[in-house]
Structure formats: C-alpha cells, structure tokens
Design a protein around this motif. Sequence first.
Motif, PDB file in Angstrom:
ATOM      1  N   ILE A  98     -39.399  20.772 -65.463  1.00  0.00           N
ATOM      2  CA  ILE A  98     -38.696  21.785 -64.685  1.00  0.00           C
ATOM      3  C   ILE A  98     -38.847  23.130 -65.411  1.00  0.00           C
ATOM      4  O   ILE A  98     -39.021  23.161 -66.635  1.00  0.00           O
ATOM      5  CB  ILE A  98     -37.209  21.429 -64.505  1.00  0.00           C
ATOM      6  N   THR A 128     -40.284  20.076 -59.833  1.00  0.00           N
ATOM      7  CA  THR A 128     -38.882  19.679 -59.726  1.00  0.00           C
ATOM      8  C   THR A 128     -38.624  18.419 -60.549  1.00  0.00           C
ATOM      9  O   THR A 128     -39.561  17.712 -60.942  1.00  0.00           O
ATOM     10  CB  THR A 128     -38.518  19.393 -58.267  1.00  0.00           C
ATOM     11  N   SER A 129     -37.361  18.125 -60.764  1.00  0.00           N
ATOM     12  CA  SER A 129     -36.999  16.902 -61.497  1.00  0.00           C
ATOM     13  C   SER A 129     -37.526  15.662 -60.794  1.00  0.00           C
ATOM     14  O   SER A 129     -38.056  14.740 -61.424  1.00  0.00           O
ATOM     15  CB  SER A 129     -35.479  16.810 -61.652  1.00  0.00           C
ATOM     16  N   ARG A 147     -33.756  17.690 -65.202  1.00  0.00           N
ATOM     17  CA  ARG A 147     -32.311  17.906 -65.241  1.00  0.00           C
ATOM     18  C   ARG A 147     -31.639  16.569 -64.950  1.00  0.00           C
ATOM     19  O   ARG A 147     -31.996  15.886 -63.998  1.00  0.00           O
ATOM     20  CB  ARG A 147     -31.925  18.940 -64.190  1.00  0.00           C
ATOM     21  N   TYR A 199     -28.322  23.239 -53.816  1.00  0.00           N
ATOM     22  CA  TYR A 199     -29.574  22.688 -54.322  1.00  0.00           C
ATOM     23  C   TYR A 199     -29.996  21.515 -53.448  1.00  0.00           C
ATOM     24  O   TYR A 199     -29.150  20.761 -52.959  1.00  0.00           O
ATOM     25  CB  TYR A 199     -29.418  22.233 -55.778  1.00  0.00           C
ATOM     26  N   GLN A 203     -34.976  17.134 -54.178  1.00  0.00           N
ATOM     27  CA  GLN A 203     -35.779  17.775 -55.216  1.00  0.00           C
ATOM     28  C   GLN A 203     -34.993  18.076 -56.489  1.00  0.00           C
ATOM     29  O   GLN A 203     -35.543  18.040 -57.587  1.00  0.00           O
ATOM     30  CB  GLN A 203     -36.388  19.077 -54.671  1.00  0.00           C
ATOM     31  N   SER A 204     -33.707  18.387 -56.355  1.00  0.00           N
ATOM     32  CA  SER A 204     -32.869  18.709 -57.528  1.00  0.00           C
ATOM     33  C   SER A 204     -31.567  17.918 -57.456  1.00  0.00           C
ATOM     34  O   SER A 204     -30.478  18.500 -57.320  1.00  0.00           O
ATOM     35  CB  SER A 204     -32.589  20.213 -57.580  1.00  0.00           C
ATOM     36  N   LEU A 207     -28.553  18.815 -59.990  1.00  0.00           N
ATOM     37  CA  LEU A 207     -27.875  20.082 -59.695  1.00  0.00           C
ATOM     38  C   LEU A 207     -27.096  19.994 -58.384  1.00  0.00           C
ATOM     39  O   LEU A 207     -25.991  20.531 -58.276  1.00  0.00           O
ATOM     40  CB  LEU A 207     -28.893  21.219 -59.628  1.00  0.00           C
ATOM     41  N   HIS A 208     -27.670  19.314 -57.400  1.00  0.00           N
ATOM     42  CA  HIS A 208     -26.969  19.141 -56.121  1.00  0.00           C
ATOM     43  C   HIS A 208     -25.648  18.409 -56.329  1.00  0.00           C
ATOM     44  O   HIS A 208     -24.592  18.843 -55.851  1.00  0.00           O
ATOM     45  CB  HIS A 208     -27.846  18.364 -55.136  1.00  0.00           C
ATOM     46  N   SER A 229     -34.146  26.234 -55.630  1.00  0.00           N
ATOM     47  CA  SER A 229     -34.025  25.993 -57.066  1.00  0.00           C
ATOM     48  C   SER A 229     -34.798  27.008 -57.906  1.00  0.00           C
ATOM     49  O   SER A 229     -34.706  26.996 -59.126  1.00  0.00           O
ATOM     50  CB  SER A 229     -34.529  24.582 -57.402  1.00  0.00           C
TER      51      SER A 229
END
Length: 302
Positions: A98, A128-129, A147, A199, A203-204, A207-208, A229
């Motif tokens: 990331i 992305t993660s 992440r 987020y 993909q994230s 964070l979401h 993101s």
Amino acid sequence: MNLLSLRYFVEVANTLNFTEASRNLHVSQPGISQQIYILEKQLGVKLLYRTTRSVELTEEGKYLLEKVAPPSFDQIENTVSNVMNTTQMPFLVKIATIPSAASLYLPKIMKNLHEQFSDIEFNIKETTSAHATELIKSREYHIGFIRTQDNFHSLNQMEVEHLELNRSPLVAVVSANHKLASQQKIHLKELKDDFFLHYDSDQSPALHDLLQTACEEAGFTPKTICSGSELLTISNLVSNNFVVTLMPMDMYQLIDSKRIICLGLEGNQLESSISAVWEESPYIRKNTKYMLEILSKLKSNL
C-alpha cells in the motif's frame, strides 16, 4: 547430492505431470514425490508447487531446470551450490505494498538489504491491501505490506503469514476551515451531520471497518457521499471542506497540506496497523527470509 533425485525433478519439471513422469521413468508416483522432497530438503528451497490439478515450478525450480538441462556433472554441482546459496542466484525481491507503507517503511528496509547484498534488485508494486494479499497468495510477489485489522482473523483465513509492524491511533481529518478545526480533540458524534469520505470494503477492508466501527460506537451511521483510498484525492476533497474522514495517524502524516488538519477523538481507542504478509508455506524463499529478519530487527524502530 543424490543425482537420482535431480533426474526425477528434471522429468517432472519438463512434463509438469507426475503421472507422465512416472510412466517415462518407470517409477511409482510416491517414489518420485519422495525423491523430490529429499532434493528440496537438501537444497533448503521449494522447487515445485503441486495441487490436485496442476504442477508449477517455483522461481528456484525454474532456475535449477534451466541450468541442469542439458548438463555436465560439473555444471550440475555448480548449479546446486548456487541454489543453496541465494547470493549467487538472481536476487530479486518483489514487493506489493500500500502507498503508506511504501513511504513509511520501504526506504529503510531497502537500504538495509542493499547494504548486505549490493546486487539486489527490487520490483515494487503500489496497490491496495486486498490486491497485495492476492499477489502474495498467487506467489507473484514475495512479500506484501498491507493495512491490517486488530484480530487478524481475515488474514488467518486467507492462509498467509503476517508480521505486525506498528500501530497508529485513529484521527478525524477535516478542512482547516471546518467549524471544529480550532479544537485539538472532538467527540466523533460531533461529525454526524457531515458528509464522509468512506473506504471501499473490498479494496481497503481494514480502513472501511475501522471507520464504520468508530462511527457505530459513536452512535451514528456515517453519511457517505463518496469512497476512495488515494491520499491526494482524499486531501483535495477534505481541504475543500466538502467531506470529512477518519484515518490512522501514520497515514495522515503523509499528507503534505496546510489546508487540512487532524483532530484527536475523545473516548476512542481504535487503532490501525501495517503488517508484512507472505506465503504460508514450510518453504520460505531465502530472499523473503532475509527481509523478514531485517523487519524483525527494525520493528522496534519503525
């Protein structure tokens, strides 16, 4: 070195089929499997990935096949030594990461590796993660930086190993012109009427879930107007006082803009972390092992 094991490996590598290799060699499949296991044990690397449907060569397997077919015995001996000594092999480390990890950690890690191995090369893919994890699972990349969530349950389900590097507290990110910008800390509920940049859950995911959980614990559902993101996009949208968002402090510190500020969150203990991930396997590539050793040493200073 057992040359019989090497012969069996070459046959399987050329056919990519244990049944066909067994027929060609007039040897049982279990016998071939055992000899290749012995060879991998001696070399200290994995040469083949075998599933119920297919056989694939690892990077080390491709290198070994290329050098020993057609071979002389001297070539075989030299090549086997090279496989066992990674510093004599093409030394490429492929990293999927990331952007925040690429900025925060990779320069120090890469410099340390280069000081030990002057011929090392790096192939870095910022993504992305979710995609980084898939690239590790598919064995296209050696190590990833993603992440991560607190309990690592999703990573355990995905059958990848992980090493958590550092934790960072969650903060609110708002425009310098926001009505609460003069405060150092706020209660998250004070933002319940603002539009949120969220987020993407695919993909994230970390964070979401972090933003969603924080808002739910504060007693409201975020009024999501967009998701994304990319730090530059987030910075531009927030700085225009159009949206607010939440992010880990380490991510906020990468934004170079006086037009946005971060606010601490009263009563919120949520944190995020960046973790290294790699393939779950009894055989870890030696270049990955070196990187993990360096990460373990550097972890306390990251």
